[in-house]
Design an enzyme around this catalytic site. Structure first.
Site, PDB file in Angstrom:
ATOM      1  N   GLY A   1       9.453 -39.083  -0.248  1.00  0.00           N
ATOM      2  CA  GLY A   1       8.400 -40.103  -0.169  1.00  0.00           C
ATOM      3  C   GLY A   1       7.342 -40.041  -1.255  1.00  0.00           C
ATOM      4  O   GLY A   1       7.644 -40.021  -2.449  1.00  0.00           O
TER       5      GLY A   1
ATOM      6  N   TYR B   1      -2.349 -37.185  15.187  1.00  0.00           N
ATOM      7  CA  TYR B   1      -2.233 -37.455  13.748  1.00  0.00           C
ATOM      8  C   TYR B   1      -3.587 -37.881  13.170  1.00  0.00           C
ATOM      9  O   TYR B   1      -4.024 -37.364  12.142  1.00  0.00           O
ATOM     10  CB  TYR B   1      -1.180 -38.537  13.519  1.00  0.00           C
ATOM     11  CG  TYR B   1      -1.003 -38.927  12.073  1.00  0.00           C
ATOM     12  CD1 TYR B   1      -0.298 -38.107  11.197  1.00  0.00           C
ATOM     13  CD2 TYR B   1      -1.542 -40.117  11.571  1.00  0.00           C
ATOM     14  CE1 TYR B   1      -0.140 -38.456   9.862  1.00  0.00           C
ATOM     15  CE2 TYR B   1      -1.382 -40.471  10.242  1.00  0.00           C
ATOM     16  CZ  TYR B   1      -0.679 -39.647   9.387  1.00  0.00           C
ATOM     17  OH  TYR B   1      -0.523 -39.993   8.069  1.00  0.00           O
TER      18      TYR B   1
ATOM     19  N   VAL C   1       2.963 -47.006   3.802  1.00  0.00           N
ATOM     20  CA  VAL C   1       3.729 -46.855   2.568  1.00  0.00           C
ATOM     21  C   VAL C   1       5.184 -46.674   2.962  1.00  0.00           C
ATOM     22  O   VAL C   1       5.475 -45.894   3.889  1.00  0.00           O
ATOM     23  CB  VAL C   1       3.231 -45.620   1.778  1.00  0.00           C
ATOM     24  CG1 VAL C   1       3.995 -45.485   0.467  1.00  0.00           C
ATOM     25  CG2 VAL C   1       1.730 -45.700   1.527  1.00  0.00           C
TER      26      VAL C   1
HETATM   27  N1  LIG Z   1       3.999 -43.136   4.587  1.00  0.00           N
HETATM   28  C1  LIG Z   1       2.854 -43.627   5.039  1.00  0.00           C
HETATM   29  O1  LIG Z   1       2.784 -44.783   5.504  1.00  0.00           O
HETATM   30  C2  LIG Z   1       1.597 -42.790   4.961  1.00  0.00           C
HETATM   31  C3  LIG Z   1       0.369 -43.419   5.221  1.00  0.00           C
HETATM   32  C4  LIG Z   1      -0.801 -42.670   5.160  1.00  0.00           C
HETATM   33  C5  LIG Z   1      -0.750 -41.324   4.848  1.00  0.00           C
HETATM   34  N2  LIG Z   1       0.451 -40.729   4.614  1.00  0.00           N
HETATM   35  C6  LIG Z   1       0.433 -39.294   4.306  1.00  0.00           C
HETATM   36  O2  LIG Z   1       1.086 -39.076   3.071  1.00  0.00           O
HETATM   37  C7  LIG Z   1       1.725 -37.796   3.078  1.00  0.00           C
HETATM   38  C8  LIG Z   1       3.186 -37.944   2.681  1.00  0.00           C
HETATM   39  O3  LIG Z   1       3.809 -38.868   3.538  1.00  0.00           O
HETATM   40  P1  LIG Z   1       5.286 -39.411   3.284  1.00  0.00           P
HETATM   41  O4  LIG Z   1       5.343 -40.721   3.954  1.00  0.00           O
HETATM   42  O5  LIG Z   1       5.648 -39.312   1.854  1.00  0.00           O
HETATM   43  O6  LIG Z   1       6.126 -38.336   4.168  1.00  0.00           O
HETATM   44  P2  LIG Z   1       7.638 -37.819   4.099  1.00  0.00           P
HETATM   45  O7  LIG Z   1       7.984 -37.410   5.499  1.00  0.00           O
HETATM   46  O8  LIG Z   1       8.515 -38.812   3.397  1.00  0.00           O
HETATM   47  O9  LIG Z   1       7.506 -36.521   3.202  1.00  0.00           O
HETATM   48  C9  LIG Z   1       6.771 -35.395   3.629  1.00  0.00           C
HETATM   49  C10 LIG Z   1       7.336 -34.150   2.949  1.00  0.00           C
HETATM   50  O10 LIG Z   1       6.584 -33.029   3.423  1.00  0.00           O
HETATM   51  C11 LIG Z   1       7.477 -31.967   3.707  1.00  0.00           C
HETATM   52  N3  LIG Z   1       6.889 -31.057   4.692  1.00  0.00           N
HETATM   53  C12 LIG Z   1       6.667 -31.307   6.010  1.00  0.00           C
HETATM   54  N4  LIG Z   1       6.151 -30.210   6.601  1.00  0.00           N
HETATM   55  C13 LIG Z   1       6.044 -29.260   5.634  1.00  0.00           C
HETATM   56  C14 LIG Z   1       5.600 -27.914   5.623  1.00  0.00           C
HETATM   57  N5  LIG Z   1       5.175 -27.312   6.738  1.00  0.00           N
HETATM   58  N6  LIG Z   1       5.608 -27.237   4.461  1.00  0.00           N
HETATM   59  C15 LIG Z   1       6.046 -27.823   3.320  1.00  0.00           C
HETATM   60  N7  LIG Z   1       6.516 -29.089   3.268  1.00  0.00           N
HETATM   61  C16 LIG Z   1       6.512 -29.795   4.418  1.00  0.00           C
HETATM   62  C17 LIG Z   1       8.733 -32.654   4.241  1.00  0.00           C
HETATM   63  O11 LIG Z   1       9.873 -31.826   4.160  1.00  0.00           O
HETATM   64  C18 LIG Z   1       8.807 -33.877   3.327  1.00  0.00           C
HETATM   65  O12 LIG Z   1       9.566 -33.603   2.176  1.00  0.00           O
HETATM   66  C19 LIG Z   1       1.506 -37.233   4.498  1.00  0.00           C
HETATM   67  O13 LIG Z   1       0.405 -36.350   4.478  1.00  0.00           O
HETATM   68  C20 LIG Z   1       1.191 -38.457   5.326  1.00  0.00           C
HETATM   69  O14 LIG Z   1       0.386 -38.165   6.453  1.00  0.00           O
HETATM   70  C21 LIG Z   1       1.629 -41.430   4.662  1.00  0.00           C
END
Ligand SMILES: NC(=O)c1ccc[n+]([C@@H]2O[C@H](COP(=O)([O-])OP(=O)(O)OC[C@H]3O[C@@H](n4cnc5c(N)ncnc54)[C@H](O)[C@@H]3O)[C@@H](O)[C@H]2O)c1
Length: 252
Positions: free
Chosen positions: A14, A149, A182
């Site tokens: 992501g 969350y 996203v």
């Molecule tokens: N996607 C959205 O709509 C959105 C919106 C607001 C905020 N966010 C924030 O953006 C960030 C990334 O989100 P994303 O959508 O790319 O998520 P995603 O799930 O696609 O990727 C998250 C990554 O973090 C890794 N991860 C999880 N736990 C872990 C740990 N304990 N140690 C190391 N790595 C770990 C996972 O393996 C994964 O590769 C997050 O903090 C999320 O809360 C996402």
């Protein structure tokens, strides 16, 4: 940003993956921590094939000892830390178990603290640098069914302000990004788990909650992260940036 050392957590998927690619394509030495062995290894190989400097550090940010061990793979100083890794949970107070609550805080809050604590000596050795934390619009507005969350993202926002204040004299800037929705595996996994068979309908509904009419892309988030982390963002600290297709600013 040429030859700067960058540490990104959650880089295998992501938004984190888009950040790894962006910083590497700009000539940075990128190190990323992730628990996902398969995707992390794949990304490292893909970037090496392009001749870029990317190193996968496999492990969990939830353990301080592990983060401390992984960070030793970064030779010398650190210029930028991006605390991106995060996990989600759907539920109100009544359907959030004690285990859910602890798990969310262990990764989203304590994991971020672990990385900041372990990275500070290397940022100081560098004479300063940038810390960027992934927050969310959920930190400052009530999103339904995101009890645990949202609390972790509220903690991210106050951690950002506290660190920005405490280390301003060391030349360390600290900011956070608050995306709206996203389109990442985070969202696809949520839809598959919670709305099986209705994924397309729910995807369109989620996309429409942004006044701009779509979800953001991981690359759009990575571009803003790059700007804030680079010298161009040198006057920015203690700030939270909404990047949300108008979700917060154009409330109806
Ligand atoms: N996607 C959205 O709509 C959105 C919106 C607001 C905020 N966010 C924030 O953006 C960030 C990334 O989100 P994303 O959508 O790319 O998520 P995603 O799930 O696609 O990727 C998250 C990554 O973090 C890794 N991860 C999880 N736990 C872990 C740990 N304990 N140690 C190391 N790595 C770990 C996972 O393996 C994964 O590769 C997050 O903090 C999320 O809360 C996402």
């Amino acid at each position: 940003m040429q030859s700067k050392n960058i540490l990104i957590t959650g880089g295998a998927s992501g938004i984190g993956l888009a950040m790894v690619r962006k910083f590497a394509s700009e000539g940075c030495h990128v190190f990323f921590i992730d628990t996902n062995h398969t995707e992390g290894t794949k990304l490292q190989i893909e970037e090496h094939e392009k001749g870029l400097s990317v190193k996968f550090l496999e492990g969990s940010i939830a353990s301080f000892d592990e983060v401390q061990r992984l960070i030793q793979h970064i030779p010398g100083k650190l210029d930028v830390l991006i605390n991106n890794a995060g996990i989600s949970h759907i539920g109100k107070v009544e359907n959030t178990s004690e285990a859910d609550f602890d798990r969310l805080f262990q990764v989203n809050v304590k994991g971020m603290f672990n990385c900041i604590k372990a990275a500070l000596p290397k940022l100081k050795e560098n004479g300063g640098g940038s810390i960027l934390n992934m927050c969310s619009v959920a930190a400052t507005i009530g999103i339904p069914d995101r009890f645990a969350y949202s609390m972790t993202k509220g903690a991210t926002l106050s951690m950002t302000l506290s660190v920005a204040r405490d280390y301003v004299a060391d030349g360390i800037r600290c900011n956070c990004l608050s995306p709206g929705r996203v389109h990442t595996p985070f969202v696809d996994g949520f839809l598959a788990k919670n709305y099986p068979g209705q994924e397309k309908e729910m995807f369109d509904k989620l996309a429409a909650t942004q006044p701009i009419g779509r979800m953001g892309t991981p690359e759009e988030i990575a571009e803003l992260a790059y700007f804030i982390s680079s010298e161009a963002g040198g006057f920015i600290t203690g700030s939270n940036f909404n990047i949300d297709g108008g979700f917060m600013g154009l409330k109806m």
